[in-house]
Design an enzyme around this catalytic site. Structure first.
Site, PDB file in Angstrom:
ATOM      1  CD  GLU A   1      36.753  34.859  -7.123  1.00 27.84           C
ATOM      2  OE1 GLU A   1      36.485  35.047  -5.841  1.00 27.84           O
ATOM      3  OE2 GLU A   1      35.745  35.018  -7.874  1.00 27.84           O
TER       4      GLU A   1
ATOM      5  CG  ASP B   1      33.325  32.534  -6.699  1.00 27.68           C
ATOM      6  OD1 ASP B   1      33.825  31.471  -6.972  1.00 27.68           O
ATOM      7  OD2 ASP B   1      33.667  32.928  -5.595  1.00 27.68           O
TER       8      ASP B   1
ATOM      9  CE1 TYR C   1      29.909  32.231  -5.132  1.00 25.69           C
ATOM     10  CE2 TYR C   1      28.211  33.816  -5.273  1.00 25.69           C
ATOM     11  CZ  TYR C   1      29.387  33.542  -5.301  1.00 25.69           C
ATOM     12  OH  TYR C   1      30.271  34.520  -5.310  1.00 25.69           O
TER      13      TYR C   1
END
Length: 800
Positions: free
Chosen positions: A12, A106, A313
């Site tokens: 990404e 992601d 994350y």
């Protein structure tokens, strides 16, 4: 010889691509991509592709007119973002020579959408596999590459992302154009941002309509054996609040100087479990409370820490870990323990406390896309000040799970005093075992905190022990209005669709039913700031006049669907259901189309609007684009106020209706002098507030007025006296009664006390004759202390 085709990995962001290259090894840098003997690796730069604009479907939709609404494309199209087209071209070129694709965007809804959009816009029809990773450490990336899944397994995730994107486009595009064209002012409307704004506007109305109620408390100081001193608060069968000064003075008179005796001593052990791990929203709330950081700043910092491989994350809605992570947790504790500030805490961690049976930490059923935010085994000492704060929060919350419960002993002492006798309650709390509080110490209480006594260690006393009554104070107090939203409390309200919740079980039940998602809430708040609907004053968020106006217009048009946090939360749940396979995208989109069309029809049917609402048109972004205060064709537009509620109540002087005029609420009797400005020093005086002035003659303290001369903010009460609105300013300090006597004084807040407050005089006031000066033109300041009575509001220069 033709080179063998190899997989193309699409990340990404460039930072994620670098982490993947480091983990796999053997990559050389090329123009716009990296290459190894096994893979080509390139990246997006966020969204390289976006939904087409209305005019790209039909030229008629280029111009902003009510006749062209609703805008309903039969199918949505995509276009490449011009500013990043060169990187998109790199991906398409590499895909032509690739054997297959690896989606390394992601691991979330938006990342899935980015990858699918690139493939669709680029005409890429290659087999694809999904890399799903929750941290960018070498170990995590290598483990995820060994477990690549077919991209088809994430089709439902893509469908949910598509429904969110298409739904927001339909509602935002149609509602924004309808409101803007109808009322001649650029009004941005959104599926999530508008109900979020409505939460704040309604809270502001509650504050403005709040009428404080006075009450009194009696507090006594007792001494046992002339050395053991403690305080107690009087209480009766109806609680500890007295309704009048006379009642409080009577209690104080009965007790002062009288002997007392301990009636009972009760001690109760209390245990507190460690708070659960952070998801993004709780991390944002905590950072706002402790450091004043905005939700956007916290997300940006957490993303930076993630890309630096220091945390997992961050865009997660889970506060749990999974069973397969348990074995790796000791390594994380050991790693953070190498940092000097956490060395002692890590050494004191009991690793056995986080096991597969600890369901407050380990629960696979509570983890969907990503687990809770925790540190990784990577450590770094080169953090910025903000990064160090956020990293410290995450590390401390993680280490707290390896500490036992904090144990306290809560004490309640009941003391009798006087002949009747009157009873007083004393509460204390002392730490027995700090447990996890060693990692996250309890914050210090403020001196004026009414619950501060809960942290006081009471002396050791026994029932029937005598205690002398040394002092008695009757304290005048007042009930407080609801608090304005901070970013922390607004995030909580968004997460639970406007509901204030403390119960953890209820919070879990409400998951997925809030306004937006953890990944989008920060951007929604920032968007409301950018378009001028809310502003930040210290830590409080307040709606601007424009924000109030949009909500009132939606209410007047009957578009409750745009304002309901609960309904919007249900839309979010339906999107989550699509991801889980329990909902149908076609049914959801059909409902969204009906909603968008309904909002347009309601705006068309609403009263008011400027001359541009008919056949006239506005080119998007062109010279004829709508501006505040101007007609959409450049002529004078009818004020948007024309569609707002027109009735505030009955005139207190003549009994006729008070209605909204062009600039003021005015009595329908032209001979009556009652007049209330609709806009005053940066604050909207809406229907509910005008009604309060008409019925009560006074508001509670309103903060956030802004001086048109200096731009400084100030707080004041509004009074309606002799048909005019006046400011009354609070005293320098909050009022406290001493001894056991109490009387109205400076800054009295009860409606019945405004006469007494006027006699003592506010600290500083403003006066004048021209309303324009209150709205930002022609104002002049007034010297400090130059006036001693409440002065007309909205009629002249205002205080700094």
């Amino acid at each position: 010889m033709v080179a063998a085709k190899k997989p193309l990995i699409i990340a990404e962001k460039p930072s994620a691509a670098r982490a993947i290259a480091e983990a796999l090894g053997g990559f050389a840098r090329k123009e716009g991509y990296l290459e190894s003997s096994e893979y080509n690796l390139s990246w997006a730069i966020g969204h390289l592709v976006e939904l087409m604009g209305p005019e790209e479907y039909d030229p008629r939709w280029k111009r902003w007119t009510l006749e062209s609404l609703p805008i309903m494309p039969n199918a949505f199209g995509l276009k490449v973002v011009s500013r990043t087209k060169s990187q998109f071209d790199v991906l398409v070129r590499l895909a032509r020579s690739a054997s297959d694709l690896i989606n390394a965007c992601d691991a979330a809804r938006e990342g899935e959408l980015i990858f699918r959009y690139i493939c669709e816009a680029g005409g890429i029809r290659l087999p694809a596999r999904r890399l799903w990773v929750s941290s960018l450490t070498r170990e995590a990336i290598r483990k995820a590459f060994a477990d690549l899944k077919p991209e088809a397994e994430y089709d439902r995730l893509y469908q949910s992302a598509l429904c969110r994107a298409h739904g927001d486009w339909l509602v935002g595009m149609n509602a924004t154009r309808a409101y803007t064209v109808k009322w001649g002012e650029l009004l941005s409307v959104g599926r999530v941002q508008t109900p979020t704004l409505a939460l704040m506007v309604r809270r502001e109305r509650e504050i403005a309509a709040f009428v404080p109620e006075q009450y009194w408390e009696v507090v006594a100081t007792f001494t046992a054996d002339r050395s053991r001193s403690y305080k107690g608060k009087w209480f009766g069968k109806d609680g500890d609040r007295l309704k009048s000064a006379a009642d409080a003075e009577a209690v104080a008179a009965r007790v002062k100087g009288q002997p007392g005796r301990v009636e009972s001593v009760e001690e109760k052990p209390v245990a507190e479990k460690p708070p659960q791990l952070y998801d993004l929203t709780t991390l944002q709330r905590e950072a706002n409370r402790k450091f004043g950081l905005t939700a956007a700043a916290t997300l940006k910092t957490a993303q930076s820490l993630y890309e630096a491989k220091l945390i997992t994350y961050p865009r997660t809605d889970s506060r749990y870990l999974t069973h397969d992570q348990v074995g790796g947790l000791p390594g994380v504790v050991k790693a953070v323990g190498t940092l000097p500030e956490f060395q002692g805490l890590a050494a004191g961690a009991d690793l056995g406390l986080v096991s597969r049976s600890n369901f407050r930490v380990i629960n696979d059923s509570k983890v969907s896309d990503h687990h809770a935010i925790i540190p990784t085994t990577e450590v770094s000492s080169g953090l910025s000040a903000v990064e160090a704060k956020i990293y410290g929060l995450i590390v401390r919350r993680f280490l707290a799970q390896f500490y036992p419960e904090a144990k306290f002993l809560e004490t309640e002492i009941i003391t009798r005093a006087g002949m009747l006798p009157d009873r007083f309650r004393s509460k204390g709390r002392r730490v027995v075992e700090p447990g996890w509080r060693v990692v996250e110490p309890e914050p210090a209480r403020k001196k004026d905190d009414p619950e501060a006594e809960a942290d006081v260690r009471l002396p050791s006393l026994a029932p029937e022990e005598p205690a002398a009554t040394k002092t008695v104070d009757a304290l005048e107090k007042a009930t407080q209005p609801p608090k304005r939203y901070t970013e922390a409390s607004l995030l909580s309200a968004m997460e639970f669709a406007g509901r204030d919740m403390d119960d953890e079980a209820l919070k879990e039940a409400m998951k997925g039913r809030g306004l937006g998602t953890p990944a989008t809430r920060a951007s929604i708040i920032e968007r409301l700031k950018e378009v001028g609907y809310i502003e930040l004053a210290k830590k409080a968020l307040t709606p601007t006049p424009k924000g109030h106006k949009l909500v009132e217009l939606a209410e007047a048009a009957g578009s409750q669907v745009l304002l309901s946090a609960e309904l919007t939360g249900e839309w979010e749940r339906r999107i989550a259901d699509i991801q889980a396979g329990a909902g149908r995208p076609d049914v959801f989109m059909a409902d969204i189309r009906r909603m968008a069309a309904q909002v347009v029809e309601q705006a068309k049917a609403a009263s008011g609007g400027g001359p541009g609402t008919g056949a006239g048109a506005v080119a998007r972004g062109g010279a004829g684009a709508p501006k505040a205060g101007a007609g959409v064709n450049g002529g004078a537009a009818t004020s948007p106020d024309a569609a707002l509620p027109a009735y505030a109540g009955k005139c207190p002087r003549c009994g006729r209706a008070v209605v909204r005029g062009k600039k003021d609420w005015v009595c329908a009797n032209s001979d009556c002098a009652v007049r209330i400005p609709t806009w005053l020093c940066g604050k909207v005086v809406d229907g509910p507030l005008a009604s309060l002035l008409l019925t009560k003659g006074r508001t509670s303290l309103i903060t956030g007025f802004k001086s048109p001369r200096t731009g400084k903010t100030f707080s004041a009460f509004l009074l309606l006296k002799e048909g005019k609105v006046e400011f009354e300013f609070p005293a320098d300090k909050p009022k406290k009664a001493s001894g056991y006597r109490s009387s109205p004084g400076k800054g009295a807040t009860a409606a019945d006390d405004h006469t007494a407050a006027a006699k003592t005089g506010p600290r500083k006031t403003g006066t004048g004759t021209d309303r324009k000066s209150a709205t930002g033109t022609g104002s002049r300041g007034v010297g400090r202390g130059s006036a001693r009575t409440p002065q007309p509001a909205g009629t002249g220069p205002q205080p700094d």
